[in-house]
Write a protein that holds these residues in place. Structure first.
Motif, PDB file in Angstrom:
ATOM      1  N   PRO A 189       0.816  -1.225   0.000  1.00 50.67           N
ATOM      2  CA  PRO A 189       0.000   0.000   0.000  1.00 50.67           C
ATOM      3  C   PRO A 189       0.850   1.276   0.000  1.00 50.67           C
ATOM      4  CG  PRO A 189      -0.713  -1.484   1.749  1.00 50.67           C
ATOM      5  CD  PRO A 189       0.537  -2.056   1.171  1.00 50.67           C
ATOM      6  N   ALA A 190       2.017   1.246   0.638  1.00 47.82           N
ATOM      7  CA  ALA A 190       2.871   2.437   0.661  1.00 47.82           C
ATOM      8  C   ALA A 190       3.302   2.820  -0.748  1.00 47.82           C
ATOM      9  CB  ALA A 190       4.089   2.214   1.553  1.00 47.82           C
ATOM     10  N   TYR A 191       3.714   1.839  -1.558  1.00 46.26           N
ATOM     11  CA  TYR A 191       4.091   2.132  -2.940  1.00 46.26           C
ATOM     12  C   TYR A 191       2.898   2.672  -3.712  1.00 46.26           C
ATOM     13  CZ  TYR A 191       8.530  -0.232  -2.224  1.00 46.26           C
ATOM     14  OH  TYR A 191       9.767  -0.588  -1.769  1.00 46.26           O
ATOM     15  N   ALA A 192       1.740   2.066  -3.525  1.00 46.85           N
ATOM     16  CA  ALA A 192       0.536   2.517  -4.229  1.00 46.85           C
ATOM     17  C   ALA A 192       0.178   3.949  -3.829  1.00 46.85           C
ATOM     18  CB  ALA A 192      -0.626   1.575  -3.936  1.00 46.85           C
ATOM     19  N   ILE A 193       0.242   4.251  -2.549  1.00 42.41           N
ATOM     20  CA  ILE A 193      -0.075   5.599  -2.072  1.00 42.41           C
ATOM     21  C   ILE A 193       0.944   6.600  -2.602  1.00 42.41           C
ATOM     22  CG2 ILE A 193      -0.235   7.073  -0.026  1.00 42.41           C
ATOM     23  CD1 ILE A 193      -1.402   4.574   1.428  1.00 42.41           C
ATOM     24  N   ASN A 194       2.232   6.234  -2.579  1.00 43.97           N
ATOM     25  CA  ASN A 194       3.271   7.133  -3.124  1.00 43.97           C
ATOM     26  C   ASN A 194       2.943   7.528  -4.554  1.00 43.97           C
ATOM     27  OD1 ASN A 194       5.191   7.607  -1.110  1.00 43.97           O
ATOM     28  ND2 ASN A 194       6.236   5.690  -1.510  1.00 43.97           N
ATOM     29  N   TRP A 195       2.702   6.534  -5.414  1.00 44.67           N
ATOM     30  CA  TRP A 195       2.457   6.816  -6.831  1.00 44.67           C
ATOM     31  C   TRP A 195       1.153   7.565  -7.035  1.00 44.67           C
ATOM     32  CZ3 TRP A 195       5.718   6.923 -10.701  1.00 44.67           C
ATOM     33  CH2 TRP A 195       6.932   6.261 -10.545  1.00 44.67           C
ATOM     34  N   ALA A 196       0.097   7.162  -6.358  1.00 42.34           N
ATOM     35  CA  ALA A 196      -1.194   7.841  -6.510  1.00 42.34           C
ATOM     36  C   ALA A 196      -1.101   9.290  -6.034  1.00 42.34           C
ATOM     37  CB  ALA A 196      -2.281   7.094  -5.742  1.00 42.34           C
ATOM     38  N   ALA A 197      -0.477   9.506  -4.896  1.00 44.93           N
ATOM     39  CA  ALA A 197      -0.338  10.869  -4.375  1.00 44.93           C
ATOM     40  C   ALA A 197       0.527  11.715  -5.300  1.00 44.93           C
ATOM     41  CB  ALA A 197       0.259  10.840  -2.964  1.00 44.93           C
ATOM     42  N   TYR A 198       1.617  11.132  -5.784  1.00 42.51           N
ATOM     43  CA  TYR A 198       2.509  11.880  -6.667  1.00 42.51           C
ATOM     44  C   TYR A 198       1.784  12.296  -7.944  1.00 42.51           C
ATOM     45  CZ  TYR A 198       6.442  13.120  -9.614  1.00 42.51           C
ATOM     46  OH  TYR A 198       7.295  13.795 -10.444  1.00 42.51           O
ATOM     47  N   CYS A 246       2.715  12.169   2.550  1.00 44.19           N
ATOM     48  CA  CYS A 246       1.342  11.632   2.621  1.00 44.19           C
ATOM     49  C   CYS A 246       1.373  10.135   2.898  1.00 44.19           C
ATOM     50  CB  CYS A 246       0.607  11.895   1.312  1.00 44.19           C
ATOM     51  SG  CYS A 246       0.230  13.613   0.986  1.00 44.19           S
ATOM     52  N   SER A 247       2.195   9.433   2.144  1.00 47.22           N
ATOM     53  CA  SER A 247       2.280   7.984   2.296  1.00 47.22           C
ATOM     54  C   SER A 247       2.757   7.594   3.691  1.00 47.22           C
ATOM     55  CB  SER A 247       3.221   7.422   1.232  1.00 47.22           C
ATOM     56  OG  SER A 247       3.399   6.046   1.410  1.00 47.22           O
ATOM     57  N   VAL A 248       3.784   8.264   4.168  1.00 46.43           N
ATOM     58  CA  VAL A 248       4.324   7.944   5.496  1.00 46.43           C
ATOM     59  C   VAL A 248       3.268   8.175   6.570  1.00 46.43           C
ATOM     60  CG1 VAL A 248       5.985   8.670   7.253  1.00 46.43           C
ATOM     61  CG2 VAL A 248       6.742   8.274   4.909  1.00 46.43           C
ATOM     62  N   CYS A 249       2.562   9.293   6.492  1.00 46.41           N
ATOM     63  CA  CYS A 249       1.557   9.593   7.516  1.00 46.41           C
ATOM     64  C   CYS A 249       0.423   8.575   7.525  1.00 46.41           C
ATOM     65  CB  CYS A 249       1.008  11.003   7.315  1.00 46.41           C
ATOM     66  SG  CYS A 249       2.204  12.290   7.730  1.00 46.41           S
ATOM     67  N   VAL A 250       0.071   8.072   6.349  1.00 47.01           N
ATOM     68  CA  VAL A 250      -0.989   7.060   6.270  1.00 47.01           C
ATOM     69  C   VAL A 250      -0.474   5.693   6.725  1.00 47.01           C
ATOM     70  CG1 VAL A 250      -2.446   5.762   4.643  1.00 47.01           C
ATOM     71  CG2 VAL A 250      -2.289   8.252   4.471  1.00 47.01           C
ATOM     72  N   MET A 251       0.762   5.362   6.353  1.00 45.16           N
ATOM     73  CA  MET A 251       1.276   4.009   6.557  1.00 45.16           C
ATOM     74  C   MET A 251       2.051   3.803   7.864  1.00 45.16           C
ATOM     75  SD  MET A 251      -0.026   2.443   4.084  1.00 45.16           S
ATOM     76  CE  MET A 251       0.701   0.902   4.563  1.00 45.16           C
ATOM     77  N   ILE A 252       2.362   4.848   8.605  1.00 47.38           N
ATOM     78  CA  ILE A 252       3.188   4.689   9.812  1.00 47.38           C
ATOM     79  C   ILE A 252       2.581   3.705  10.818  1.00 47.38           C
ATOM     80  CG2 ILE A 252       2.330   6.731  11.048  1.00 47.38           C
ATOM     81  CD1 ILE A 252       5.988   5.605  11.031  1.00 47.38           C
ATOM     82  N   PRO A 253       1.263   3.630  10.987  1.00 45.70           N
ATOM     83  CA  PRO A 253       0.762   2.621  11.923  1.00 45.70           C
ATOM     84  C   PRO A 253       1.152   1.193  11.515  1.00 45.70           C
ATOM     85  CG  PRO A 253      -0.926   4.250  11.523  1.00 45.70           C
ATOM     86  CD  PRO A 253       0.178   4.518  10.527  1.00 45.70           C
ATOM     87  N   LEU A 254       1.007   0.854  10.233  1.00 45.41           N
ATOM     88  CA  LEU A 254       1.395  -0.493   9.794  1.00 45.41           C
ATOM     89  C   LEU A 254       2.898  -0.694   9.866  1.00 45.41           C
ATOM     90  CD1 LEU A 254      -0.886  -1.466   6.783  1.00 45.41           C
ATOM     91  CD2 LEU A 254      -0.596  -2.663   8.944  1.00 45.41           C
ATOM     92  N   GLY A 276      -2.105   2.791  23.675  1.00 50.09           N
ATOM     93  CA  GLY A 276      -2.948   3.802  23.046  1.00 50.09           C
ATOM     94  C   GLY A 276      -2.548   4.073  21.594  1.00 50.09           C
ATOM     95  N   VAL A 277      -3.332   4.902  20.930  1.00 56.65           N
ATOM     96  CA  VAL A 277      -3.141   5.211  19.512  1.00 56.65           C
ATOM     97  C   VAL A 277      -1.784   5.867  19.258  1.00 56.65           C
ATOM     98  CG1 VAL A 277      -4.041   6.585  17.580  1.00 56.65           C
ATOM     99  CG2 VAL A 277      -5.614   5.413  19.113  1.00 56.65           C
ATOM    100  N   GLY A 278      -1.293   6.655  20.196  1.00 58.18           N
ATOM    101  CA  GLY A 278      -0.010   7.345  20.022  1.00 58.18           C
ATOM    102  C   GLY A 278       1.158   6.400  19.750  1.00 58.18           C
ATOM    103  N   ALA A 279       1.048   5.168  20.204  1.00 60.45           N
ATOM    104  CA  ALA A 279       2.127   4.193  19.989  1.00 60.45           C
ATOM    105  C   ALA A 279       2.371   3.960  18.503  1.00 60.45           C
ATOM    106  CB  ALA A 279       1.783   2.868  20.668  1.00 60.45           C
ATOM    107  N   PHE A 280       1.333   4.086  17.694  1.00 61.21           N
ATOM    108  CA  PHE A 280       1.459   3.851  16.266  1.00 61.21           C
ATOM    109  C   PHE A 280       2.157   5.005  15.531  1.00 61.21           C
ATOM    110  CE2 PHE A 280      -2.078   1.238  17.656  1.00 61.21           C
ATOM    111  CZ  PHE A 280      -1.784   0.029  17.064  1.00 61.21           C
ATOM    112  N   TYR A 281       2.233   6.163  16.169  1.00 60.14           N
ATOM    113  CA  TYR A 281       2.804   7.358  15.524  1.00 60.14           C
ATOM    114  C   TYR A 281       4.102   7.828  16.166  1.00 60.14           C
ATOM    115  CZ  TYR A 281      -1.489   7.500  12.934  1.00 60.14           C
ATOM    116  OH  TYR A 281      -2.519   7.161  12.096  1.00 60.14           O
TER     117      TYR A 281
END
Length: 179
Positions: A53-62, A91-99, A131-136
């Motif tokens: 998904p990170a690669y897909a988000i990178n290309w789509a966002a770009y 954009c990709s990093v912010c979306v994918m950092i939890p995974l 908590g949620v903060g652990a993912f970020y």
């Protein structure tokens, strides 16, 4: 993403364990983990779930950013390519950092040092215990490492797109002389 993961997963396993303090250096980490431990099944799943998904988000966002930039009359060129690539990567990093955080936890274990049994267990225990903060928590260093790399990747891609037709034309003209 699969071929890249074959190389990057062992690097990630070793890097995460060394940086997490589990081992003092590369040789010690390799001895402790073992060759089979470089590809733990749970980390493999997490890595693929994070990379594809990170690669897909990178290309789509770009591509979306390039189109928006062009619609607003922005001038295409190397500096725009770098800037748009950086924004796409962010954009990709912010979306994918939890995974990505889950992937790291799958290779290093939880704060108590015990490995998680599955991606689902890692997510539920992290939410419950931290908590949620652990993912970020790793967002700033991840942005610092990924954004410049992806920005340069897109700038190089655009440069190649601009230059290759001319190089191909010249090469063809050169081959015509030899026929």
């Amino acid at each position: 993403a699969l071929p890249i993961s074959v190389v990057s997963l062992p690097q990630s396993v070793l890097n995460d364990r060394i940086m997490g303090g589990a081992h003092k250096g590369l040789a010690e980490a390799i001895r402790a983990v073992g060759w089979r431990g470089l590809y733990p099944r749970s980390a493999w799943t997490a890595a693929l779930c994070a990379k594809v998904p990170a690669y897909a988000i990178n290309w789509a966002a770009y591509q979306a950013l390039r189109r928006a930039y062009a619609r607003r009359g922005g001038t295409q060129g190397p500096s725009a390519d770098v800037a748009l690539g950086a924004w796409a990567a962010a954009c990709s990093v912010c979306v994918m950092i939890p995974l990505d955080t889950v992937k790291v936890r799958m290779t290093t274990g939880n704060p108590g040092g015990v490995a998680y049994a599955s991606v689902g267990q890692a997510i539920s225990l992290m939410l419950r215990d931290e908590g949620v903060g652990a993912f970020y928590r790793g967002l700033p260093p991840r942005l610092l490492s990924v954004v410049p790399m992806i920005a340069l990747q897109f700038a190089t891609y655009e440069l190649a797109k601009r230059r290759l037709p001319e190089l191909e034309r010249r090469a063809s003209a050169g081959w015509d002389r030899w026929r």
